[in-house]
Motif scaffolding. Structure first.
Motif, short mmCIF file in Angstrom:
data_model
loop_
_atom_site.label_atom_id
_atom_site.label_comp_id
_atom_site.label_asym_id
_atom_site.label_seq_id
_atom_site.Cartn_x
_atom_site.Cartn_y
_atom_site.Cartn_z
N LEU A 161 0.83 -1.20 0.00
CA LEU A 161 0.00 0.00 0.00
C LEU A 161 0.87 1.25 0.00
CD1 LEU A 161 -2.92 -0.74 2.49
CD2 LEU A 161 -2.94 -0.83 0.00
N GLU A 162 1.91 1.25 0.83
CA GLU A 162 2.79 2.41 0.90
C GLU A 162 3.46 2.68 -0.44
OE1 GLU A 162 6.48 4.55 1.12
OE2 GLU A 162 6.36 2.38 0.84
N ARG A 163 3.89 1.62 -1.12
CA ARG A 163 4.56 1.81 -2.42
C ARG A 163 3.61 2.40 -3.45
NH1 ARG A 163 7.51 -2.83 -0.86
NH2 ARG A 163 5.99 -4.27 -1.73
N ILE A 333 4.33 9.74 -25.40
CA ILE A 333 4.15 8.31 -25.64
C ILE A 333 4.71 7.48 -24.50
CG2 ILE A 333 4.79 6.41 -27.15
CD1 ILE A 333 2.62 8.19 -28.27
N TRP A 334 5.92 7.80 -24.03
CA TRP A 334 6.50 6.98 -22.97
C TRP A 334 5.67 7.05 -21.67
CZ3 TRP A 334 8.35 4.35 -26.29
CH2 TRP A 334 9.39 4.66 -27.14
N PRO A 335 5.16 8.20 -21.25
CA PRO A 335 4.27 8.20 -20.09
C PRO A 335 3.04 7.31 -20.28
CG PRO A 335 5.03 10.42 -20.48
CD PRO A 335 5.52 9.60 -21.62
N MET A 336 2.52 7.25 -21.50
CA MET A 336 1.38 6.37 -21.73
C MET A 336 1.76 4.93 -21.43
SD MET A 336 -1.33 7.99 -22.58
CE MET A 336 -2.27 6.62 -23.27
N ALA A 337 2.97 4.54 -21.81
CA ALA A 337 3.43 3.19 -21.51
C ALA A 337 3.61 2.98 -20.02
CB ALA A 337 4.75 2.93 -22.24
N GLN A 338 4.05 4.03 -19.31
CA GLN A 338 4.28 3.91 -17.87
C GLN A 338 2.98 3.80 -17.07
OE1 GLN A 338 7.14 6.83 -16.36
NE2 GLN A 338 8.02 6.94 -18.41
N PHE A 339 1.86 4.17 -17.67
CA PHE A 339 0.59 3.99 -16.97
C PHE A 339 0.35 2.50 -16.66
CE2 PHE A 339 -1.00 8.27 -18.34
CZ PHE A 339 -1.31 8.71 -17.07
N GLY A 340 0.89 1.66 -17.50
CA GLY A 340 0.78 0.22 -17.23
C GLY A 340 1.45 -0.15 -15.92
N GLN A 341 2.61 0.46 -15.64
CA GLN A 341 3.30 0.21 -14.37
C GLN A 341 2.44 0.66 -13.20
OE1 GLN A 341 6.07 -1.33 -13.80
NE2 GLN A 341 7.49 -1.11 -15.51
N ILE A 342 1.77 1.80 -13.37
CA ILE A 342 0.92 2.31 -12.28
C ILE A 342 -0.26 1.38 -12.06
CG2 ILE A 342 -0.55 4.23 -11.60
CD1 ILE A 342 1.30 6.02 -13.29
N ILE A 343 -0.87 0.92 -13.12
CA ILE A 343 -1.99 -0.01 -12.99
C ILE A 343 -1.52 -1.31 -12.36
CG2 ILE A 343 -3.64 -1.40 -14.30
CD1 ILE A 343 -3.79 0.94 -16.28
N ASN A 344 -0.32 -1.73 -12.73
CA ASN A 344 0.28 -2.92 -12.13
C ASN A 344 0.41 -2.74 -10.61
OD1 ASN A 344 1.77 -5.43 -12.04
ND2 ASN A 344 3.61 -4.19 -11.83
N MET A 345 0.92 -1.59 -10.18
CA MET A 345 1.06 -1.30 -8.75
C MET A 345 -0.32 -1.21 -8.08
SD MET A 345 4.11 1.55 -8.88
CE MET A 345 4.09 1.79 -7.11
N TYR A 346 -1.28 -0.63 -8.78
CA TYR A 346 -2.62 -0.50 -8.22
C TYR A 346 -3.25 -1.87 -7.95
CZ TYR A 346 -7.61 0.45 -7.84
OH TYR A 346 -8.90 0.48 -7.42
N GLN A 347 -3.09 -2.79 -8.90
CA GLN A 347 -3.67 -4.11 -8.72
C GLN A 347 -3.04 -4.83 -7.53
OE1 GLN A 347 -6.32 -5.39 -10.20
NE2 GLN A 347 -6.51 -3.43 -11.24
N ARG A 348 -1.75 -4.68 -7.36
CA ARG A 348 -1.09 -5.27 -6.20
C ARG A 348 -1.62 -4.62 -4.91
NH1 ARG A 348 4.04 -7.81 -6.60
NH2 ARG A 348 4.64 -8.30 -8.73
N ALA A 349 -1.75 -3.30 -4.93
CA ALA A 349 -2.24 -2.60 -3.74
C ALA A 349 -3.69 -2.97 -3.45
CB ALA A 349 -2.11 -1.09 -3.93
N TYR A 350 -4.49 -3.14 -4.48
CA TYR A 350 -5.89 -3.51 -4.29
C TYR A 350 -6.01 -4.87 -3.60
CZ TYR A 350 -10.85 -4.17 -5.36
OH TYR A 350 -12.20 -4.37 -5.25
N ALA A 351 -5.21 -5.84 -4.08
CA ALA A 351 -5.24 -7.17 -3.46
C ALA A 351 -4.82 -7.10 -2.00
CB ALA A 351 -4.33 -8.12 -4.24
N SER A 352 -3.82 -6.27 -1.70
CA SER A 352 -3.36 -6.13 -0.32
C SER A 352 -4.40 -5.41 0.53
CB SER A 352 -2.04 -5.36 -0.29
OG SER A 352 -1.00 -6.11 -0.90
N ALA A 353 -5.01 -4.36 -0.01
CA ALA A 353 -6.02 -3.62 0.75
C ALA A 353 -7.22 -4.50 1.06
CB ALA A 353 -6.47 -2.38 -0.04
N ALA A 354 -7.58 -5.38 0.13
CA ALA A 354 -8.71 -6.29 0.38
C ALA A 354 -8.41 -7.20 1.56
CB ALA A 354 -9.01 -7.11 -0.87
N ARG A 355 -7.18 -7.71 1.65
CA ARG A 355 -6.82 -8.57 2.77
C ARG A 355 -6.79 -7.78 4.08
NH1 ARG A 355 -3.48 -13.29 1.77
NH2 ARG A 355 -1.84 -12.48 3.14
N ILE A 356 -6.26 -6.57 4.03
CA ILE A 356 -6.15 -5.75 5.24
C ILE A 356 -7.53 -5.40 5.79
CG2 ILE A 356 -5.47 -3.48 6.10
CD1 ILE A 356 -3.03 -3.69 4.21
#
Length: 646
Positions: A161-163, A333-356
């Protein structure tokens, strides 16, 4: 579809119960950190706006100063205030570029401060709140969960979540400003070429959507496998002495290898999806850049040579605009590609927040009445009135009734699994009775606050747990304001003072994790000293001398006799010699009261108590066959709730 990890995820029920965990995270924890959040957002917007200024100024300089394609002009600056010579114009453009770098650096610092402060404060609050909620859950919850699994939530999930709150949201706003700002500039400069540049955006959006749908269940599998891996490691490290003495290092290494391989497989599956997604985004981004470069370059060349626009374009495209487009397209263009990294982090955080939050929402079986009063013990009279309790559909104790007058000692004896420990844990409200009631001095336990109840009861368990720290800190635990003299007096009463003095640093000796540097008998005496120091009105001794030798037991028993003289005492003992002088002995069998009375009276009954006494006296050959058969049946029923049904 239920993933394999979900089928044995110990927190599956909690995770599925959590609704909108990320929204809840911001609602419950974001508001109190709103200042840092606003600083982060505003600084991100300003910093990125200043980052966009140099390419704009460069485009103006190319067209106005170097190619003389158009008059030198700047947004929001009147033309009358601008210099007229090219050298002066170059100096102005250079100065503004330098100021944008300096200002950008300052706002990047405040941006990082804001997001880090926001993330760190929430991380701290979530971790402490989760731990506080976890430690207040019922004991049956902990019977179903392993320490490593709960540690995974407190450590790994909270850190994820912090990350996201720091790196993910920081990047999201930064890139959002970049994309929106650049798109606006490109459309303002030349909407036709901007449409070419933005053609790949819908494709990138769909590609990202498909990635989210695929990666989300895979991250849930990863979180579950991490919990199982942590549990296996925690169990093995805690039982390292048994592993070594059993010569099972190879066996345990194989078991760790199995759970590690589960984590490896789940994580590699997620990685496999992720490493396909990001190169794909870069490829799509590259296509947008190439289209802009080729079509824009053809447009510039054709217009310079023929004075007309090629293909489906109309009007002209200056070299400065083309240079600006190329610079901005790469930044877009490159920031558009980096949105994938953010979504990747969001999905990890979502799974963690659900457990918490699923864990935070775990319902408590023991609910304190908001109007409960503080317990005040005067006489110490305890009454069990037709008490029945069980786990789920299994009854552990049934129809338990007895009265202990203030200052008296009641002993609970019986075979393993008879329900002795459960009876006394009900007194501490580790569990609540299903039927009947328990009263202290005429007050139902459910009508008093839990802290005041437990302050009035000293509990010495057969499982002596020592915290990492010194001898004195462990004796003082729960009575933190006690003086050193009080600690020494308590140790003397527990027959612990002599061995403590022989330790390297005496009362300041570090005893290691779980008191590993002490023997079982020494840990037991420190546990008794801890109870002595609290000086409770009611004392509960659950196998208080189970880990000591006969000689030490005699010493401890002598101190316990002094300790119990003026207070209500409950005592559980397998060694019947330690409780034969109790005012009353209650014999339990299969969760019911089989006998009650004084020691001599129970021996005269020649029933269960007398037979248990005979076993300890070595008179095994004289025991009736019926008792042996009942003992065999009891031994075949393995308890499933730890010592709770002892």
């Amino acid at each position: 579809m239920v993933s394999p990890a979900d089928e044995d995820d110990p927190f599956e029920e909690q995770r599925e119960r959590a609704e909108n965990p990320m929204r809840r995270l911001f609602d419950e924890y974001g508001r109190e950190n709103a200042v840092a959040f606003v600083v982060g957002i505003v600084s991100s917007v300003v910093a990125r706006a200043l980052d966009l200024l140099p390419p704009v100024l460069l485009a103006v300089a190319v067209d106005s100063i170097f190619f003389d394609e158009r008059p030198f002009s700047l947004w929001l600056v009147p033309d009358a205030r601008l210099p007229t010579t090219q050298v002066e114009q170059l100096y102005v453009a250079t100065g503004l570029i330098a100021l944008s770098f300096v200002g950008g650096a300052a706002f990047h610092w405040t941006r990082n401060w804001g997001w880090n402060s926001f993330a760190q404060h929430i991380q701290h609050a979530v971790r402490t709140d989760t731990y506080d909620r976890m430690q207040r859950l019922n004991m049956d919850f902990f019977a179903d969960k392993q320490t490593g699994e709960m540690m995974s939530i407190l450590s790994n999930d909270v850190n994820r979540l912090e990350r996201f709150l720091n790196d993910g949201m920081n990047s999201a706003f930064r890139l959002g400003v970049m994309v929106i700002g650049i798109a606006a500039i490109l459309l303002y400069w030349n909407w036709q070429l901007a449409v070419v540049t933005l053609t790949v955006v819908p494709v990138i959006g769909y590609f990202t959507y498909r990635f989210v749908q695929t990666i989300q269940p895979k991250y849930a599998d990863v979180r579950s496998s991490v919990g199982r891996l942590n549990s296996r490691l925690e169990n093995n490290l805690g039982g390292i002495q048994v592993i070594k003495s059993s010569n099972t290092e190879t066996y345990e290494s194989d078991r760790v290898d199995d759970v590690s391989d589960e984590y490896f497989s789940a994580n590699w599956d997620a990685i496999g999806t992720r490493i396909k997604f990001f190169p794909g985004l870069r490829l799509l981004s590259g296509i947008g850049f190439i289209l802009t470069f080729v079509l824009g370059g053809v447009w510039v060349l054709t217009y310079q040579q023929t004075g007309s626009a090629p293909l489906f374009f109309s009007g002209g495209l200056s070299p400065g605009e083309f240079v600006g487009f190329i610079l901005f397209t790469q930044r877009f263009i490159w920031p558009m590609a980096q949105f994938g990294q953010i979504i990747n982090m969001y999905q990890r955080a979502y799974a963690s927040a659900a457990r918490i939050f699923g864990l935070m929402d775990e319902p408590a079986r023991i609910i304190e009445d908001p109007d409960a009063d503080e317990l005040v013990v005067d006489d110490g009279r305890v009454v069990y009135d037709d008490v029945t309790f069980g786990y789920d559909d299994e009854t552990i104790v049934e129809d338990i009734s007895f009265t202990v007058d203030g200052g008296d000692t009641l002993a609970l004896v019986g075979p393993t699994g008879a329900g002795k420990s459960t009876v006394l844990k009900l007194l501490l409200r580790m569990y609540d009775v299903d039927e009947g009631s328990i009263e202290i001095d005429g007050t139902d336990l459910r009508d008093v606050t839990i802290p005041s109840l437990r302050r009035s009861i000293g509990y010495v368990s057969q499982d002596t747990f020592m915290f990492y720290g010194t001898v004195a800190e462990n004796i003082r635990y729960g009575t933190f304001g006690a003086s050193h003299d009080d600690v020494v007096d308590a140790a003397k009463a527990a027959e612990a003072h002599e061995f403590i003095q022989n330790l390297p640093e005496g009362y300041d000796t570090e005893i290691g994790e779980r008191g590993v540097k002490l023997s079982g008998g020494q840990r037991q005496r420190l546990s008794i000293a801890r109870a002595v120091l609290r000086d409770p009105e009611i004392l509960v001794l659950d196998e208080a001398t189970s880990d000591v030798d006969t000689e030490t037991e005699m010493l401890i028993q002598r101190s316990l006799d002094r300790l119990t003289a003026d207070r209500t005492t409950f005592s559980i003992a397998h060694r019947l010699s330690t409780i034969k002088d109790a005012d009353e002995i209650v014999v339990l069998e299969d969760g019911r009261i089989a006998e009650r009375g004084a020691h001599e009276e129970l021996l005269g009954n020649n029933d269960l108590y007398a037979h248990l006494w005979g076993v300890q006296a070595g008179e095994i050959d004289e025991l009736p066959d019926e008792f042996v058969e009942r003992a065999s049946r009891r031994a075949s029923r393995a308890p499933i709730e730890g010592d709770a049904d002892d």
